[in-house]
Every structure is written in structure tokens, then in C-alpha cells.
Design a protein around this motif. Structure first.
Motif, PDB file in Angstrom:
ATOM      1  N   HIS A  92       0.859  -1.184   0.000  1.00 14.69           N
ATOM      2  CA  HIS A  92       0.000   0.000   0.000  1.00 14.69           C
ATOM      3  C   HIS A  92       0.893   1.231   0.000  1.00 14.69           C
ATOM      4  CE1 HIS A  92      -3.362   2.614   0.770  1.00 14.69           C
ATOM      5  NE2 HIS A  92      -2.715   3.129   1.793  1.00 14.69           N
ATOM      6  N   ALA A  93       0.592   2.164  -0.877  1.00 15.44           N
ATOM      7  CA  ALA A  93       1.302   3.443  -0.958  1.00 15.44           C
ATOM      8  C   ALA A  93       2.815   3.262  -1.081  1.00 15.44           C
ATOM      9  CB  ALA A  93       0.957   4.310   0.252  1.00 15.44           C
ATOM     10  N   GLY A  94       3.226   2.227  -1.807  1.00 17.38           N
ATOM     11  CA  GLY A  94       4.646   2.018  -2.064  1.00 17.38           C
ATOM     12  C   GLY A  94       5.409   1.290  -0.975  1.00 17.38           C
ATOM     13  N   TYR A  95       4.701   0.788   0.032  1.00 23.42           N
ATOM     14  CA  TYR A  95       5.335   0.063   1.134  1.00 23.42           C
ATOM     15  C   TYR A  95       4.727  -1.331   1.272  1.00 23.42           C
ATOM     16  CZ  TYR A  95       7.499   4.346   2.765  1.00 23.42           C
ATOM     17  OH  TYR A  95       8.259   5.476   2.845  1.00 23.42           O
ATOM     18  N   ALA A  96       5.572  -2.313   1.543  1.00 28.03           N
ATOM     19  CA  ALA A  96       5.082  -3.631   1.937  1.00 28.03           C
ATOM     20  C   ALA A  96       4.600  -3.473   3.373  1.00 28.03           C
ATOM     21  CB  ALA A  96       6.196  -4.665   1.834  1.00 28.03           C
ATOM     22  N   ILE A  97       3.290  -3.687   3.593  1.00 30.61           N
ATOM     23  CA  ILE A  97       2.724  -3.364   4.905  1.00 30.61           C
ATOM     24  C   ILE A  97       2.377  -4.577   5.752  1.00 30.61           C
ATOM     25  CG2 ILE A  97       1.829  -1.119   4.189  1.00 30.61           C
ATOM     26  CD1 ILE A  97      -0.974  -2.468   4.029  1.00 30.61           C
ATOM     27  N   GLU A  98       2.248  -5.740   5.122  1.00 32.50           N
ATOM     28  CA  GLU A  98       1.881  -6.931   5.891  1.00 32.50           C
ATOM     29  C   GLU A  98       2.363  -8.176   5.167  1.00 32.50           C
ATOM     30  OE1 GLU A  98      -2.113  -9.199   7.590  1.00 32.50           O
ATOM     31  OE2 GLU A  98      -2.281  -7.178   6.793  1.00 32.50           O
ATOM     32  N   LYS A  99       2.931  -9.106   5.936  1.00 35.49           N
ATOM     33  CA  LYS A  99       3.314 -10.400   5.392  1.00 35.49           C
ATOM     34  C   LYS A  99       2.156 -11.364   5.609  1.00 35.49           C
ATOM     35  CE  LYS A  99       6.766 -14.032   5.967  1.00 35.49           C
ATOM     36  NZ  LYS A  99       7.988 -14.426   6.685  1.00 35.49           N
ATOM     37  N   LEU A 100       1.821 -12.142   4.562  1.00 34.30           N
ATOM     38  CA  LEU A 100       0.719 -13.087   4.638  1.00 34.30           C
ATOM     39  C   LEU A 100       1.238 -14.516   4.602  1.00 34.30           C
ATOM     40  CD1 LEU A 100      -1.587 -11.501   1.926  1.00 34.30           C
ATOM     41  CD2 LEU A 100      -1.796 -11.252   4.397  1.00 34.30           C
ATOM     42  N   SER A 101       0.504 -15.409   5.226  1.00 38.82           N
ATOM     43  CA  SER A 101       0.817 -16.828   5.066  1.00 38.82           C
ATOM     44  C   SER A 101       0.467 -17.212   3.635  1.00 38.82           C
ATOM     45  CB  SER A 101       0.009 -17.678   6.045  1.00 38.82           C
ATOM     46  OG  SER A 101      -1.361 -17.690   5.660  1.00 38.82           O
ATOM     47  N   GLU A 102       1.071 -18.270   3.141  1.00 41.17           N
ATOM     48  CA  GLU A 102       0.779 -18.722   1.788  1.00 41.17           C
ATOM     49  C   GLU A 102      -0.698 -19.079   1.654  1.00 41.17           C
ATOM     50  OE1 GLU A 102       2.331 -21.917  -1.563  1.00 41.17           O
ATOM     51  OE2 GLU A 102       3.417 -21.734   0.327  1.00 41.17           O
ATOM     52  N   GLU A 103      -1.256 -19.716   2.682  1.00 39.45           N
ATOM     53  CA  GLU A 103      -2.672 -20.100   2.659  1.00 39.45           C
ATOM     54  C   GLU A 103      -3.574 -18.873   2.571  1.00 39.45           C
ATOM     55  OE1 GLU A 103      -5.948 -22.172   5.597  1.00 39.45           O
ATOM     56  OE2 GLU A 103      -3.863 -22.790   5.785  1.00 39.45           O
ATOM     57  N   ALA A 104      -3.311 -17.868   3.399  1.00 39.14           N
ATOM     58  CA  ALA A 104      -4.130 -16.650   3.377  1.00 39.14           C
ATOM     59  C   ALA A 104      -4.001 -15.929   2.040  1.00 39.14           C
ATOM     60  CB  ALA A 104      -3.724 -15.723   4.523  1.00 39.14           C
ATOM     61  N   ALA A 105      -2.785 -15.894   1.498  1.00 38.97           N
ATOM     62  CA  ALA A 105      -2.568 -15.231   0.213  1.00 38.97           C
ATOM     63  C   ALA A 105      -3.336 -15.944  -0.896  1.00 38.97           C
ATOM     64  CB  ALA A 105      -1.084 -15.188  -0.110  1.00 38.97           C
ATOM     65  N   LYS A 106      -3.283 -17.272  -0.902  1.00 40.01           N
ATOM     66  CA  LYS A 106      -3.976 -18.027  -1.955  1.00 40.01           C
ATOM     67  C   LYS A 106      -5.488 -17.865  -1.844  1.00 40.01           C
ATOM     68  CE  LYS A 106      -0.260 -21.045  -3.089  1.00 40.01           C
ATOM     69  NZ  LYS A 106       0.241 -22.323  -3.431  1.00 40.01           N
ATOM     70  N   GLU A 107      -6.034 -17.851  -0.634  1.00 39.97           N
ATOM     71  CA  GLU A 107      -7.468 -17.625  -0.452  1.00 39.97           C
ATOM     72  C   GLU A 107      -7.862 -16.246  -0.979  1.00 39.97           C
ATOM     73  OE1 GLU A 107      -8.461 -18.228   3.648  1.00 39.97           O
ATOM     74  OE2 GLU A 107      -7.966 -20.365   3.575  1.00 39.97           O
ATOM     75  N   SER A 108      -7.048 -15.256  -0.662  1.00 42.33           N
ATOM     76  CA  SER A 108      -7.325 -13.899  -1.119  1.00 42.33           C
ATOM     77  C   SER A 108      -7.213 -13.794  -2.634  1.00 42.33           C
ATOM     78  CB  SER A 108      -6.361 -12.916  -0.446  1.00 42.33           C
ATOM     79  OG  SER A 108      -6.650 -11.600  -0.851  1.00 42.33           O
ATOM     80  N   LEU A 109      -6.198 -14.439  -3.209  1.00 42.63           N
ATOM     81  CA  LEU A 109      -6.031 -14.416  -4.663  1.00 42.63           C
ATOM     82  C   LEU A 109      -7.212 -15.088  -5.362  1.00 42.63           C
ATOM     83  CD1 LEU A 109      -2.219 -15.151  -4.902  1.00 42.63           C
ATOM     84  CD2 LEU A 109      -3.374 -13.027  -5.577  1.00 42.63           C
ATOM     85  N   GLU A 110      -7.713 -16.170  -4.799  1.00 42.85           N
ATOM     86  CA  GLU A 110      -8.888 -16.835  -5.367  1.00 42.85           C
ATOM     87  C   GLU A 110     -10.099 -15.902  -5.332  1.00 42.85           C
ATOM     88  OE1 GLU A 110      -9.378 -20.514  -3.253  1.00 42.85           O
ATOM     89  OE2 GLU A 110      -7.545 -21.370  -4.108  1.00 42.85           O
ATOM     90  N   ALA A 111     -10.262 -15.178  -4.236  1.00 42.47           N
ATOM     91  CA  ALA A 111     -11.371 -14.233  -4.129  1.00 42.47           C
ATOM     92  C   ALA A 111     -11.219 -13.113  -5.152  1.00 42.47           C
ATOM     93  CB  ALA A 111     -11.451 -13.663  -2.716  1.00 42.47           C
ATOM     94  N   TRP A 112      -9.991 -12.629  -5.351  1.00 42.14           N
ATOM     95  CA  TRP A 112      -9.743 -11.600  -6.366  1.00 42.14           C
ATOM     96  C   TRP A 112     -10.096 -12.120  -7.752  1.00 42.14           C
ATOM     97  CZ3 TRP A 112      -9.010  -6.576  -6.433  1.00 42.14           C
ATOM     98  CH2 TRP A 112      -8.609  -5.935  -5.273  1.00 42.14           C
TER      99      TRP A 112
END
Length: 91
Positions: free
Chosen positions: A47-67
Motif C-alpha cells: 500500500h502506498a509504495g510500502y510492503a505493509i503486511e506479510k501473509l501466510s501462503e494459505e491466506a494469500a492463496k485464499e485472497s487471490l482466489e477471491a480476487w
């Protein structure tokens, strides 16, 4: 309104304190100030040019599927709107 989508870290430059992350083929540069421990292969929110949060692979994949689902719905709506516009023009 800004919405952060997960991206996978593909390159890190600790000397200059930045990373490149991949958003489904699009690369974005972000500063590491808030996540100095991040590694290549990790998923992060940017966000705004900064990495603001690290996600677990599982959470990232769930979010990517929703996207992906959201983008499919939006694409279908665009097609329907275009068809309706063309039908109105032909009347």
C-alpha cells in the motif's frame, strides 16, 4: 479507496531497502521499512509504495482466489453492459 491485493516477493534489494513483488504478472516495487524480515517467495500486501503486511501462503492463496472471482464477475458485467449498449444503439 485503495485495496491491497496479495503479491509474491520476487526480488529483494536490502542495500536500497526495496523489493519487487508480482501481482499476477505485473511487478511492483515497494519499500521494506515496515517488513525488513521479508524473503523472496513470501506474500505481502503493498500500500502506498510500502510492503505493509506479510501473509501466510494459505491466506494469500485464499485472497487471490477471491480476487479472481471478483475479476471474473466484473468482466462478465462489462460484457453484459457492452451488449446492452450495442442493443440500444441498434434500436
Amino acid at each position: 479507496m485503495c485495496i491491497a491485493a496479495p503479491a509474491q516477493v520476487v526480488e529483494i534489494n536490502r542495500e536500497d531497502n526495496w523489493l519487487y513483488a508480482d501481482f499476477g504478472g505485473a511487478r511492483q516495487q515497494a519499500k521494506l521499512d515496515l517488513l525488513p524480515e521479508v524473503e523472496v517467495g513470501d506474500y505481502v500486501l503493498i500500500h502506498a509504495g510500502y510492503a505493509i503486511e506479510k501473509l501466510s501462503e494459505e491466506a494469500a492463496k485464499e485472497s487471490l482466489e477471491a480476487w479472481e472471482e471478483l475479476l471474473e464477475v466484473l468482466e462478465e458485467e462489462d460484457k453484459e453492459m457492452e451488449m446492452a449498449r450495442m442493443a440500444d444503439e441498434n434500436q
